[in-house]
Design a protein around this motif. Structure first.
Motif, mmCIF file in Angstrom:
data_model
loop_
_atom_site.group_PDB
_atom_site.id
_atom_site.type_symbol
_atom_site.label_atom_id
_atom_site.label_comp_id
_atom_site.label_asym_id
_atom_site.label_seq_id
_atom_site.Cartn_x
_atom_site.Cartn_y
_atom_site.Cartn_z
ATOM 1 N N ASN A 1 1.022 -1.175 -0.268
ATOM 2 C CA ASN A 1 0.175 -0.030 -0.016
ATOM 3 C C ASN A 1 0.517 1.487 -0.209
ATOM 4 O OD1 ASN A 1 0.447 -0.578 2.368
ATOM 5 N ND2 ASN A 1 -0.480 0.571 2.998
ATOM 6 N N TYR A 2 2.511 1.093 -0.709
ATOM 7 C CA TYR A 2 2.946 2.130 -0.125
ATOM 8 C C TYR A 2 1.997 4.093 -1.333
ATOM 9 C CZ TYR A 2 4.327 1.148 -5.063
ATOM 10 O OH TYR A 2 4.945 1.526 -6.508
ATOM 11 N N ARG A 3 1.930 2.625 -2.942
ATOM 12 C CA ARG A 3 1.246 4.466 -3.390
ATOM 13 C C ARG A 3 0.361 5.447 -1.732
ATOM 14 N NH1 ARG A 3 0.930 0.028 -6.125
ATOM 15 N NH2 ARG A 3 1.879 0.148 -8.024
ATOM 16 N N GLU A 4 -0.938 4.430 -1.690
ATOM 17 C CA GLU A 4 -1.609 5.393 -0.591
ATOM 18 C C GLU A 4 -0.987 5.943 0.402
ATOM 19 O OE1 GLU A 4 -4.268 1.339 -1.448
ATOM 20 O OE2 GLU A 4 -2.115 2.379 -2.023
ATOM 21 N N LEU A 5 0.135 5.589 0.974
ATOM 22 C CA LEU A 5 0.214 6.404 1.765
ATOM 23 C C LEU A 5 1.745 7.306 1.387
ATOM 24 C CD1 LEU A 5 2.249 2.539 3.901
ATOM 25 C CD2 LEU A 5 0.694 4.308 4.604
ATOM 26 N N ALA B 1 4.407 -14.916 -3.461
ATOM 27 C CA ALA B 1 4.255 -13.679 -2.947
ATOM 28 C C ALA B 1 4.743 -12.456 -2.917
ATOM 29 C CB ALA B 1 3.992 -14.144 -1.457
ATOM 30 N N GLU B 2 6.317 -12.528 -3.424
ATOM 31 C CA GLU B 2 6.867 -11.464 -4.091
ATOM 32 C C GLU B 2 6.561 -11.219 -4.779
ATOM 33 O OE1 GLU B 2 10.804 -10.974 -2.575
ATOM 34 O OE2 GLU B 2 10.916 -11.764 -0.170
ATOM 35 N N THR B 3 6.797 -11.518 -6.227
ATOM 36 C CA THR B 3 6.374 -11.465 -7.358
ATOM 37 C C THR B 3 4.821 -10.706 -7.270
ATOM 38 O OG1 THR B 3 7.607 -13.525 -7.599
ATOM 39 C CG2 THR B 3 6.299 -12.729 -9.517
ATOM 40 N N ILE B 4 3.637 -11.505 -6.592
ATOM 41 C CA ILE B 4 2.305 -11.046 -7.107
ATOM 42 C C ILE B 4 2.171 -10.022 -6.379
ATOM 43 C CG2 ILE B 4 1.936 -13.228 -8.561
ATOM 44 C CD1 ILE B 4 0.310 -13.916 -6.094
ATOM 45 N N GLY B 5 2.950 -9.694 -4.685
ATOM 46 C CA GLY B 5 2.117 -9.266 -3.773
ATOM 47 C C GLY B 5 2.156 -7.792 -4.343
ATOM 48 N N ASP B 6 2.686 -7.001 -5.296
ATOM 49 C CA ASP B 6 2.824 -5.458 -5.534
ATOM 50 C C ASP B 6 1.888 -4.927 -6.645
ATOM 51 O OD1 ASP B 6 3.437 -2.988 -4.880
ATOM 52 O OD2 ASP B 6 4.669 -3.049 -7.785
ATOM 53 N N ARG B 7 0.941 -6.545 -7.123
ATOM 54 C CA ARG B 7 0.708 -6.015 -8.406
ATOM 55 C C ARG B 7 -1.363 -7.176 -7.882
ATOM 56 N NH1 ARG B 7 5.291 -7.638 -9.563
ATOM 57 N NH2 ARG B 7 6.736 -6.171 -11.243
ATOM 58 N N VAL B 8 -1.338 -6.922 -6.202
ATOM 59 C CA VAL B 8 -2.206 -7.074 -6.555
ATOM 60 C C VAL B 8 -3.129 -6.354 -4.744
ATOM 61 C CG1 VAL B 8 -4.395 -9.017 -5.058
ATOM 62 C CG2 VAL B 8 -1.975 -9.966 -7.122
ATOM 63 N N HIS C 1 -6.343 -5.675 -2.631
ATOM 64 C CA HIS C 1 -7.527 -5.834 -2.127
ATOM 65 C C HIS C 1 -8.023 -6.749 -2.690
ATOM 66 C CE1 HIS C 1 -6.669 -2.883 1.090
ATOM 67 N NE2 HIS C 1 -6.738 -1.887 0.228
ATOM 68 N N GLY C 2 -7.338 -7.567 -3.748
ATOM 69 C CA GLY C 2 -8.666 -8.029 -4.566
ATOM 70 C C GLY C 2 -8.647 -7.927 -6.349
ATOM 71 N N LYS C 3 -7.730 -6.439 -6.271
ATOM 72 C CA LYS C 3 -7.501 -6.151 -7.970
ATOM 73 C C LYS C 3 -6.368 -6.208 -8.078
ATOM 74 C CE LYS C 3 -11.924 -3.003 -7.307
ATOM 75 N NZ LYS C 3 -11.995 -1.579 -7.466
ATOM 76 N N LEU C 4 -6.486 -6.233 -9.341
ATOM 77 C CA LEU C 4 -4.813 -6.338 -10.259
ATOM 78 C C LEU C 4 -4.353 -4.787 -10.530
ATOM 79 C CD1 LEU C 4 -5.426 -9.289 -12.866
ATOM 80 C CD2 LEU C 4 -3.968 -9.358 -10.796
ATOM 81 N N GLN C 5 -3.000 -4.351 -10.065
ATOM 82 C CA GLN C 5 -2.461 -2.927 -10.489
ATOM 83 C C GLN C 5 -0.952 -3.341 -11.115
ATOM 84 O OE1 GLN C 5 -3.963 -0.246 -9.520
ATOM 85 N NE2 GLN C 5 -5.106 -1.457 -7.592
ATOM 86 N N LEU C 6 -1.702 -3.093 -12.807
ATOM 87 C CA LEU C 6 -0.828 -3.075 -13.539
ATOM 88 C C LEU C 6 -0.703 -1.938 -13.977
ATOM 89 C CD1 LEU C 6 -2.861 -6.716 -15.666
ATOM 90 C CD2 LEU C 6 -1.038 -6.654 -13.738
ATOM 91 N N GLU C 7 -0.390 -0.735 -13.859
ATOM 92 C CA GLU C 7 0.846 -0.001 -14.241
ATOM 93 C C GLU C 7 1.435 -0.476 -15.271
ATOM 94 O OE1 GLU C 7 0.875 0.727 -10.179
ATOM 95 O OE2 GLU C 7 -0.554 -0.199 -11.199
ATOM 96 N N GLY C 8 2.627 -0.964 -14.338
ATOM 97 C CA GLY C 8 3.958 -0.946 -14.878
ATOM 98 C C GLY C 8 3.856 -1.983 -16.348
ATOM 99 N N LEU C 9 2.422 -2.577 -16.713
ATOM 100 C CA LEU C 9 2.722 -3.821 -17.735
ATOM 101 C C LEU C 9 2.927 -2.249 -19.118
ATOM 102 C CD1 LEU C 9 2.455 -6.742 -18.402
ATOM 103 C CD2 LEU C 9 -0.387 -5.869 -18.700
ATOM 104 N N GLY C 10 2.358 -1.644 -18.982
ATOM 105 C CA GLY C 10 3.030 -0.934 -20.665
ATOM 106 C C GLY C 10 1.625 -0.945 -21.548
ATOM 107 N N LEU C 11 0.454 -1.686 -21.060
ATOM 108 C CA LEU C 11 -0.342 -2.188 -21.816
ATOM 109 C C LEU C 11 -1.107 -0.883 -21.109
ATOM 110 C CD1 LEU C 11 0.202 -5.536 -22.419
ATOM 111 C CD2 LEU C 11 0.644 -3.600 -24.222
#
Length: 367
Positions: A106-110, A266-273, A275-285
């Motif tokens: 949750n670093y973005r919100e913080l 967990a480390e691989t997907i932790g930052d991309r999930v 509250h149950g929603k995907l955060q894929l801004e780093g995907l470039g799509l």
């Protein structure tokens, strides 16, 4: 995965920290740094690349500090730069610093909230949010500030804080990533793995998830982050050698890696999930480009290719798209059929693989 080492005691600690980091370098070699509590403030040495660069940078530092932190980084958030190297600070870099292993989800919100309060950030990392959170809560009691900050964090992480106003004190906390206390004679260590201090002491204690760890030269105490309740942990004498400690007590590295798979996922997907929603801004799509995908191609060599074969089952089950794993060294000599609705993913094996890189270049060339 990053490496943490902390020391409080009677000995000059710069060499102890550097030696500990050398044994932790397998946990990350993008950058490294140390923080030393001096009379005038906290002094830092940071360097990009392998640990030898940090040793060269720290060589002229004539510190006699007996209180400090060290960190070796495997970059997850933020590029490999000296500004992103740990230890990380708050707004007053001479007073407070932290090192962290793991991910703060949750670093973005913080960060948004802290910036609105006037905090200025100097790195691109998620971990810097922790130092500013502690700074926000600090009112003279570092232990309570760390406990309050911990309760605002989401993710999986271990971190340790140092404050200039508290000589001979380090305060750490852990949640789902390793942290071990080394118990010496009139000195204490705190690290990601006992290998960091095993040549100094074999007496250790293992904090639980949700513990706040407080170490001073005289000893260690623990409290639960959620309510401040004191807890105790037994001291254990390790009979491992350096190799055994690096393997975490497992018989082989392969067995260790098998049992670490849940943590790795967990480390691989932790930052991309979140509250149950995907955060894929780093995907470039864009969302529309993702929705318009009709096919996925996975390119790799060696054992990475076998990972792609397994990934095919997962992606086809969840994404409901056809997935084609292929050997990169063969793929580049064909005239592959790909279009704007094809997603090509390269999977490296133990770092960069030349054939996989060439395959990704070909994929980009074909659009």
């Amino acid at each position: 995965m990053c490496g943490i080492i902390g020391y409080v005691g009677p000995r000059e600690c710069k060499s102890l920290l550097l030696e500990g980091l050398e044994r932790l370098e397998y946990r990350g070699y993008d950058s490294a740094g140390i923080a030393l509590r001096e009379e005038s403030g906290i002094d830092y040495v940071r360097a990009i690349g392998n640990l030898q660069n940090l040793k060269l940078a720290a060589g002229p530092n004539g510190s006699r500090s007996t209180h400090g932190l060290g960190h070796t980084r495997w970059a997850t958030h933020g590029t490999v730069t000296e500004a992103n190297a740990h230890p990380l600070t708050g707004c007053d870099d001479g007073r407070l610093s932290i090192v962290l292993n793991g991910i703060v989800e949750n670093y973005r919100e913080l960060i948004r909230g802290l910036q609105e309060e006037g905090h200025a950030f100097s790195s691109e990392t998620d971990a810097e949010a922790v130092s500013h959170l502690i700074e926000r809560h600090y009112e003279g009691d570092l232990v309570e500030a760390v406990r309050a900050a911990f309760n605002e964090l989401e993710g999986h992480f271990s971190f340790v804080a140092i404050h200039h106003d508290h000589p001979d004190l380090l305060v750490g906390a852990r949640y789902q990533t390793p942290l071990v206390v080394g118990v010496g004679e009139g000195e204490m260590f705190l690290a990601s793995n006992a290998i960091a201090f095993l040549r100094e002491t074999r007496m250790v204690q293992f904090p639980d998830d949700g513990d706040v760890v407080v170490i001073e030269p005289s000893g260690v105490r623990y409290l639960r982050a959620v309510d401040g309740t004191p807890v105790e942990h037994q001291t254990v004498e390790l009979d491992w050698d350096d190799e055994g400690a690096e393997k975490g007590g497992y018989e082989t590295f392969m067995l260790k890696e098998i049992y670490e798979q849940p943590e790795a996922v967990a480390e691989t997907i932790g930052d991309r999930v979140r509250h149950g929603k995907l955060q894929l801004e780093g995907l470039g799509l864009s969302d529309e480009e993702v929705r318009n995908l009709r096919r996925i191609v996975l390119l790799a060599c060696g054992t990475a290719y076998h990972s792609c074969v397994v990934a095919r089952y997962v992606l086809e089950e969840w994404a409901r798209l056809p997935v084609e794993p292929d050997i990169a060294s063969e793929w580049i000599y064909r005239n592959p059929v790909i279009g704007p609705d094809t997603l090509v993913i390269g999977v490296s094996q133990s770092g960069e693989t030349r054939d996989t890189i060439e395959a990704m270049k070909l994929a980009k060339k074909k659009g």
